[in-house]
Motif scaffolding. Structure first.
Motif, PDB file in Angstrom:
ATOM      1  N   PRO A  47       0.781  -1.223   0.000  1.00  0.00           N
ATOM      2  CA  PRO A  47       0.000   0.000   0.000  1.00  0.00           C
ATOM      3  C   PRO A  47       0.819   1.283   0.000  1.00  0.00           C
ATOM      4  O   PRO A  47       0.274   2.364  -0.175  1.00  0.00           O
ATOM      5  N   GLY A  48       2.130   1.187   0.198  1.00  0.00           N
ATOM      6  CA  GLY A  48       2.962   2.371   0.040  1.00  0.00           C
ATOM      7  C   GLY A  48       3.433   3.006   1.327  1.00  0.00           C
ATOM      8  O   GLY A  48       3.540   2.359   2.361  1.00  0.00           O
ATOM      9  N   VAL A  49       3.715   4.301   1.238  1.00  0.00           N
ATOM     10  CA  VAL A  49       4.277   5.080   2.339  1.00  0.00           C
ATOM     11  C   VAL A  49       3.281   5.111   3.499  1.00  0.00           C
ATOM     12  O   VAL A  49       2.139   5.514   3.333  1.00  0.00           O
ATOM     13  N   GLN A  50       3.756   4.691   4.643  1.00  0.00           N
ATOM     14  CA  GLN A  50       2.913   4.638   5.832  1.00  0.00           C
ATOM     15  C   GLN A  50       3.229   5.804   6.772  1.00  0.00           C
ATOM     16  O   GLN A  50       4.306   6.391   6.687  1.00  0.00           O
ATOM     17  N   ALA A  51       2.311   6.089   7.657  1.00  0.00           N
ATOM     18  CA  ALA A  51       2.557   7.138   8.655  1.00  0.00           C
ATOM     19  C   ALA A  51       3.840   6.840   9.429  1.00  0.00           C
ATOM     20  O   ALA A  51       4.612   7.752   9.730  1.00  0.00           O
ATOM     21  N   SER A  72       9.254   5.951 -11.772  1.00  0.00           N
ATOM     22  CA  SER A  72       8.071   5.622 -12.579  1.00  0.00           C
ATOM     23  C   SER A  72       6.791   5.735 -11.755  1.00  0.00           C
ATOM     24  O   SER A  72       5.746   5.231 -12.159  1.00  0.00           O
ATOM     25  N   GLU A  73       6.896   6.362 -10.592  1.00  0.00           N
ATOM     26  CA  GLU A  73       5.772   6.599  -9.681  1.00  0.00           C
ATOM     27  C   GLU A  73       5.085   5.310  -9.234  1.00  0.00           C
ATOM     28  O   GLU A  73       3.873   5.259  -9.091  1.00  0.00           O
ATOM     29  N   ALA A  74       5.887   4.272  -8.963  1.00  0.00           N
ATOM     30  CA  ALA A  74       5.333   2.986  -8.543  1.00  0.00           C
ATOM     31  C   ALA A  74       4.974   2.938  -7.065  1.00  0.00           C
ATOM     32  O   ALA A  74       4.160   2.118  -6.649  1.00  0.00           O
ATOM     33  N   LEU A  75       5.572   3.811  -6.259  1.00  0.00           N
ATOM     34  CA  LEU A  75       5.322   3.822  -4.817  1.00  0.00           C
ATOM     35  C   LEU A  75       4.034   4.582  -4.525  1.00  0.00           C
ATOM     36  O   LEU A  75       3.902   5.756  -4.870  1.00  0.00           O
ATOM     37  N   GLN A  76       3.117   3.914  -3.879  1.00  0.00           N
ATOM     38  CA  GLN A  76       1.824   4.514  -3.548  1.00  0.00           C
ATOM     39  C   GLN A  76       1.911   5.338  -2.258  1.00  0.00           C
ATOM     40  O   GLN A  76       2.804   5.127  -1.439  1.00  0.00           O
TER      41      GLN A  76
END
Length: 122
Positions: A47-51, A72-76
């Motif tokens: 799900p990507g970058v977490q708090a 490539s903007e793959a990190l959510q």
């Protein structure tokens, strides 16, 4: 205390001003930087970058956080993380990593209390 500039960026490698270490992914804040090790929080592209990934930087008193979500903007960046940052009074900018580095450097160069998390691949 000022935020260090990102001195260089290429695929899989970032250099921070006045830091001898090269990073793959990094965290920066006024007065410092360190590797961003996704294993610390179980982060992945989704799900990507977490708090938990940004809490350390928020606690350094930043007013703006720039998130570089990959070449490539793959990190959510999930809405829960954005909500966490807004609730802490932090302005957040989510950008492709090259664009994010330019934005971060412009803010840091202008004396803003800015932090960042940058993913230098995908």
């Amino acid at each position: 205390m000022t935020s260090p500039q990102i001195a260089s960026l290429s695929w899989g490698r970032m250099k921070v001003q006045d830091c001898a270490t090269a990073y793959k992914d990094c965290k920066v804040w006024p007065g410092g930087s360190r590797p961003w090790d996704w294993r610390e929080t179980g982060t992945d592209h989704y799900p990507g970058v977490q708090a938990a990934d940004v809490e350390e930087i928020v606690n350094k008193g930043v007013r703006t956080l720039v998130i570089g979500c990959g070449m490539s903007e793959a990190l959510q960046v999930p809405s829960a993380t954005l909500d966490y940052l807004r609730n802490k009074g932090v302005d957040v900018k989510v950008l492709q990593t090259q664009v994010a580095v330019r934005e971060y450097n412009a803010l840091a160069g202008g004396g803003a209390r800015v932090g960042g998390v940058f993913h230098s691949t995908c």
